[in-house]
Motif scaffolding. Structure first.
Motif, PDB file in Angstrom:
ATOM      1  N   GLU A  67      82.159  50.182  59.692  1.00 37.41           N
ATOM      2  CA  GLU A  67      81.699  49.930  60.977  1.00 37.41           C
ATOM      3  C   GLU A  67      80.600  51.133  61.350  1.00 37.41           C
ATOM      4  OE1 GLU A  67      82.746  49.000  65.647  1.00 37.41           O
ATOM      5  OE2 GLU A  67      84.484  48.911  63.923  1.00 37.41           O
ATOM      6  N   TYR A  68      79.469  51.088  60.946  1.00 39.48           N
ATOM      7  CA  TYR A  68      78.314  52.467  60.936  1.00 39.48           C
ATOM      8  C   TYR A  68      77.742  51.988  62.305  1.00 39.48           C
ATOM      9  CZ  TYR A  68      75.286  49.046  59.003  1.00 39.48           C
ATOM     10  OH  TYR A  68      74.629  47.710  58.597  1.00 39.48           O
ATOM     11  N   GLY A  69      77.295  53.378  62.854  1.00 35.42           N
ATOM     12  CA  GLY A  69      76.460  53.133  63.931  1.00 35.42           C
ATOM     13  C   GLY A  69      74.944  53.144  63.697  1.00 35.42           C
ATOM     14  N   GLY A  70      73.966  52.791  64.628  1.00 37.34           N
ATOM     15  CA  GLY A  70      72.602  52.828  64.523  1.00 37.34           C
ATOM     16  C   GLY A  70      71.718  51.527  64.973  1.00 37.34           C
ATOM     17  N   GLY A  71      72.877  50.457  65.112  1.00 36.41           N
ATOM     18  CA  GLY A  71      72.453  49.378  65.619  1.00 36.41           C
ATOM     19  C   GLY A  71      72.297  48.052  64.696  1.00 36.41           C
ATOM     20  N   GLY A  72      72.387  48.674  63.205  1.00 40.67           N
ATOM     21  CA  GLY A  72      72.621  47.532  62.050  1.00 40.67           C
ATOM     22  C   GLY A  72      73.716  46.502  62.122  1.00 40.67           C
ATOM     23  N   ASP A  73      73.751  45.629  61.551  1.00 35.30           N
ATOM     24  CA  ASP A  73      74.603  44.460  61.648  1.00 35.30           C
ATOM     25  C   ASP A  73      75.629  44.433  60.538  1.00 35.30           C
ATOM     26  OD1 ASP A  73      72.571  43.596  59.948  1.00 35.30           O
ATOM     27  OD2 ASP A  73      72.950  41.589  60.309  1.00 35.30           O
ATOM     28  N   GLU A 105      94.966  41.675  50.565  1.00 35.57           N
ATOM     29  CA  GLU A 105      95.139  41.113  51.720  1.00 35.57           C
ATOM     30  C   GLU A 105      93.849  40.110  52.089  1.00 35.57           C
ATOM     31  OE1 GLU A 105      97.833  40.244  53.871  1.00 35.57           O
ATOM     32  OE2 GLU A 105      99.186  41.473  52.803  1.00 35.57           O
ATOM     33  N   ARG A 106      93.854  38.732  52.535  1.00 32.29           N
ATOM     34  CA  ARG A 106      92.633  37.885  52.638  1.00 32.29           C
ATOM     35  C   ARG A 106      91.570  38.671  53.376  1.00 32.29           C
ATOM     36  NH1 ARG A 106      91.037  32.549  51.790  1.00 32.29           N
ATOM     37  NH2 ARG A 106      88.791  32.706  51.482  1.00 32.29           N
ATOM     38  N   LYS A 107      92.017  39.220  54.544  1.00 34.03           N
ATOM     39  CA  LYS A 107      91.317  39.661  55.540  1.00 34.03           C
ATOM     40  C   LYS A 107      91.025  41.178  55.710  1.00 34.03           C
ATOM     41  CE  LYS A 107      90.231  39.226  60.511  1.00 34.03           C
ATOM     42  NZ  LYS A 107      90.726  38.749  62.090  1.00 34.03           N
ATOM     43  N   PRO A 108      89.947  41.612  55.457  1.00 33.00           N
ATOM     44  CA  PRO A 108      89.843  43.137  55.227  1.00 33.00           C
ATOM     45  C   PRO A 108      89.632  43.782  56.669  1.00 33.00           C
ATOM     46  CG  PRO A 108      87.730  41.969  54.755  1.00 33.00           C
ATOM     47  CD  PRO A 108      88.753  40.719  55.016  1.00 33.00           C
ATOM     48  N   GLN A 109      90.033  44.775  56.835  1.00 30.61           N
ATOM     49  CA  GLN A 109      90.075  45.593  57.827  1.00 30.61           C
ATOM     50  C   GLN A 109      88.882  46.211  58.244  1.00 30.61           C
ATOM     51  OE1 GLN A 109      92.872  45.531  60.290  1.00 30.61           O
ATOM     52  NE2 GLN A 109      93.431  44.146  58.661  1.00 30.61           N
ATOM     53  N   THR A 110      88.521  46.602  59.375  1.00 33.41           N
ATOM     54  CA  THR A 110      87.235  47.412  59.559  1.00 33.41           C
ATOM     55  C   THR A 110      87.629  49.001  59.916  1.00 33.41           C
ATOM     56  OG1 THR A 110      87.249  47.443  61.922  1.00 33.41           O
ATOM     57  CG2 THR A 110      86.119  45.544  60.697  1.00 33.41           C
ATOM     58  N   VAL A 111      86.711  49.907  59.499  1.00 31.36           N
ATOM     59  CA  VAL A 111      87.200  51.350  59.586  1.00 31.36           C
ATOM     60  C   VAL A 111      85.458  51.820  59.808  1.00 31.36           C
ATOM     61  CG1 VAL A 111      86.561  51.937  57.222  1.00 31.36           C
ATOM     62  CG2 VAL A 111      88.098  53.449  58.396  1.00 31.36           C
ATOM     63  N   ALA A 112      85.630  53.255  60.745  1.00 29.03           N
ATOM     64  CA  ALA A 112      84.482  53.768  61.198  1.00 29.03           C
ATOM     65  C   ALA A 112      84.386  54.928  60.298  1.00 29.03           C
ATOM     66  CB  ALA A 112      84.673  54.369  62.519  1.00 29.03           C
ATOM     67  N   PRO A 113      83.175  55.392  59.864  1.00 28.06           N
ATOM     68  CA  PRO A 113      82.988  56.492  58.917  1.00 28.06           C
ATOM     69  C   PRO A 113      83.404  57.854  59.287  1.00 28.06           C
ATOM     70  CG  PRO A 113      80.662  55.941  59.996  1.00 28.06           C
ATOM     71  CD  PRO A 113      81.669  54.885  60.257  1.00 28.06           C
ATOM     72  N   GLY A 114      83.479  58.041  60.559  1.00 25.93           N
ATOM     73  CA  GLY A 114      84.045  59.055  60.739  1.00 25.93           C
ATOM     74  C   GLY A 114      85.664  59.294  61.354  1.00 25.93           C
ATOM     75  N   SER A 115      86.309  58.340  60.798  1.00 19.14           N
ATOM     76  CA  SER A 115      87.843  57.962  61.295  1.00 19.14           C
ATOM     77  C   SER A 115      88.679  58.490  59.887  1.00 19.14           C
ATOM     78  CB  SER A 115      87.935  56.467  61.441  1.00 19.14           C
ATOM     79  OG  SER A 115      89.436  56.443  61.648  1.00 19.14           O
ATOM     80  N   MET A 120      80.069  48.275  52.622  1.00 16.25           N
ATOM     81  CA  MET A 120      79.098  48.345  53.664  1.00 16.25           C
ATOM     82  C   MET A 120      77.923  47.383  53.418  1.00 16.25           C
ATOM     83  SD  MET A 120      76.717  51.906  54.393  1.00 16.25           S
ATOM     84  CE  MET A 120      75.742  51.907  55.649  1.00 16.25           C
ATOM     85  N   THR A 121      77.452  46.712  54.634  1.00 18.88           N
ATOM     86  CA  THR A 121      76.267  45.687  54.396  1.00 18.88           C
ATOM     87  C   THR A 121      75.605  45.718  55.780  1.00 18.88           C
ATOM     88  OG1 THR A 121      75.555  43.869  53.425  1.00 18.88           O
ATOM     89  CG2 THR A 121      77.641  43.797  54.891  1.00 18.88           C
ATOM     90  N   GLY A 122      74.525  45.061  55.829  1.00 21.47           N
ATOM     91  CA  GLY A 122      73.629  44.707  56.932  1.00 21.47           C
ATOM     92  C   GLY A 122      72.224  44.648  56.327  1.00 21.47           C
ATOM     93  N   HIS A 123      71.347  44.230  57.431  1.00 18.50           N
ATOM     94  CA  HIS A 123      70.181  44.028  57.384  1.00 18.50           C
ATOM     95  C   HIS A 123      69.165  45.350  58.348  1.00 18.50           C
ATOM     96  CE1 HIS A 123      71.768  40.130  57.366  1.00 18.50           C
ATOM     97  NE2 HIS A 123      70.850  39.765  56.645  1.00 18.50           N
ATOM     98  N   GLY A 124      69.752  46.246  58.922  1.00 21.35           N
ATOM     99  CA  GLY A 124      68.891  47.084  59.933  1.00 21.35           C
ATOM    100  C   GLY A 124      69.381  48.675  59.635  1.00 21.35           C
ATOM    101  N   ASN A 125      69.208  49.104  60.747  1.00 16.86           N
ATOM    102  CA  ASN A 125      69.369  50.481  60.859  1.00 16.86           C
ATOM    103  C   ASN A 125      70.818  51.134  60.686  1.00 16.86           C
ATOM    104  OD1 ASN A 125      68.334  52.952  61.601  1.00 16.86           O
ATOM    105  ND2 ASN A 125      69.087  53.078  63.589  1.00 16.86           N
ATOM    106  N   VAL A 126      70.714  52.197  59.999  1.00 17.52           N
ATOM    107  CA  VAL A 126      71.859  52.813  59.742  1.00 17.52           C
ATOM    108  C   VAL A 126      72.047  54.319  60.260  1.00 17.52           C
ATOM    109  CG1 VAL A 126      73.579  53.665  57.816  1.00 17.52           C
ATOM    110  CG2 VAL A 126      72.481  51.530  57.631  1.00 17.52           C
ATOM    111  N   PHE A 127      73.115  54.774  61.058  1.00 15.16           N
ATOM    112  CA  PHE A 127      73.018  56.110  61.344  1.00 15.16           C
ATOM    113  C   PHE A 127      74.226  56.874  61.135  1.00 15.16           C
ATOM    114  CE2 PHE A 127      73.912  59.415  64.666  1.00 15.16           C
ATOM    115  CZ  PHE A 127      72.888  60.247  64.183  1.00 15.16           C
ATOM    116  N   PHE A 128      74.280  58.190  60.461  1.00 13.95           N
ATOM    117  CA  PHE A 128      75.576  58.851  60.427  1.00 13.95           C
ATOM    118  C   PHE A 128      75.348  60.078  61.121  1.00 13.95           C
ATOM    119  CE2 PHE A 128      76.139  56.686  56.165  1.00 13.95           C
ATOM    120  CZ  PHE A 128      76.662  55.836  56.285  1.00 13.95           C
TER     121      PHE A 128
END
Length: 214
Positions: free
Chosen positions: A26-32, A56-66, A77-85
């Protein structure tokens, strides 16, 4: 922050070496980062059936700084738009990967220009390099003698698998112009032919197996 990250490398990293769970970054920057919601559950089901994983069938979410990222041997990691770390997130990701973690980045179309500059923050002294067709990743469970399969057309470019290695271990994989995640989704979403979806799932299983065993 550096001391805390090193502490987790020393104490928590061994706990996820044999674990079989994955998380979505779950990264920042506005990308999906949340795109392709049915993709990983379908890939997990395929892997459990075909390569004997026990995820487990349902994956968890995790933040890059956690610090929670150290609970998972595999992060997607996936998405269409902006990425920011942030600098702290980049450092935490770097320490996670160097301690035994694995990051698979699948361009869902449109994230490439943003992703590449952020990866420089994570590994300023390393470059993405294209994996050769004889890399074990392409044969560890299902054979792909021509390398990464093409799942969706975007810019009509050839599919490429890029990696970052450290001391002989592939710790980051970036799949580009393939869009594996779309092939993992429920069939009615993109109406991909069955053989195309099969290729996507088999390649995904190769990635999972390689990450868990190396």
């Amino acid at each position: 922050m550096r001391i805390l990250c090193l502490f987790f490398i020393a104490t928590l990293a061994p706990l996820f070496v044999n674990a079989q769970e994955i998380a979505v970054l779950e990264y920042g920057g506005g990308g999906d980062w949340y795109s392709n919601p049915t993709a990983l559950p379908n890939l997990i089901q395929f892997c459990n059936q075909q390569i004997n994983t026990t995820m487990e069938r349902k994956p968890q979410t995790v933040a890059p700084g956690s610090v929670d990222i150290y609970d998972y041997p595999f992060v997607h990691m996936t998405g269409h738009g902006n990425v920011f770390f942030s600098s702290e997130e980049a450092e935490n990701l770097r320490n996670y990967l160097l301690s035994g973690g694995f990051l698979h980045i699948d361009d869902n179309y449109g994230m490439d220009q943003y992703l590449r500059k952020e990866l420089v923050k994570v590994f300023p002294d390393k470059e993405l390099k294209e994996l050769p067709g004889n890399h074990p990743l392409f044969s560890i469970a299902f054979p792909f003698p021509k390398g990464l399969p093409k799942i969706h057309e975007h810019d009509r470019g050839r599919p490429q698998a890029f990696g970052i290695e450290h001391e002989g271990r592939l710790l980051l994989l970036y799949t580009f112009e393939s869009d594996l995640g779309d092939g993992w989704e429920n069939p009615e979403i993109h109406n991909d032919p069955a053989d195309v979806r099969q290729k996507a799932l088999q390649m995904g299983a190769n990635i999972i197996k390689y990450a868990f065993e190396n």
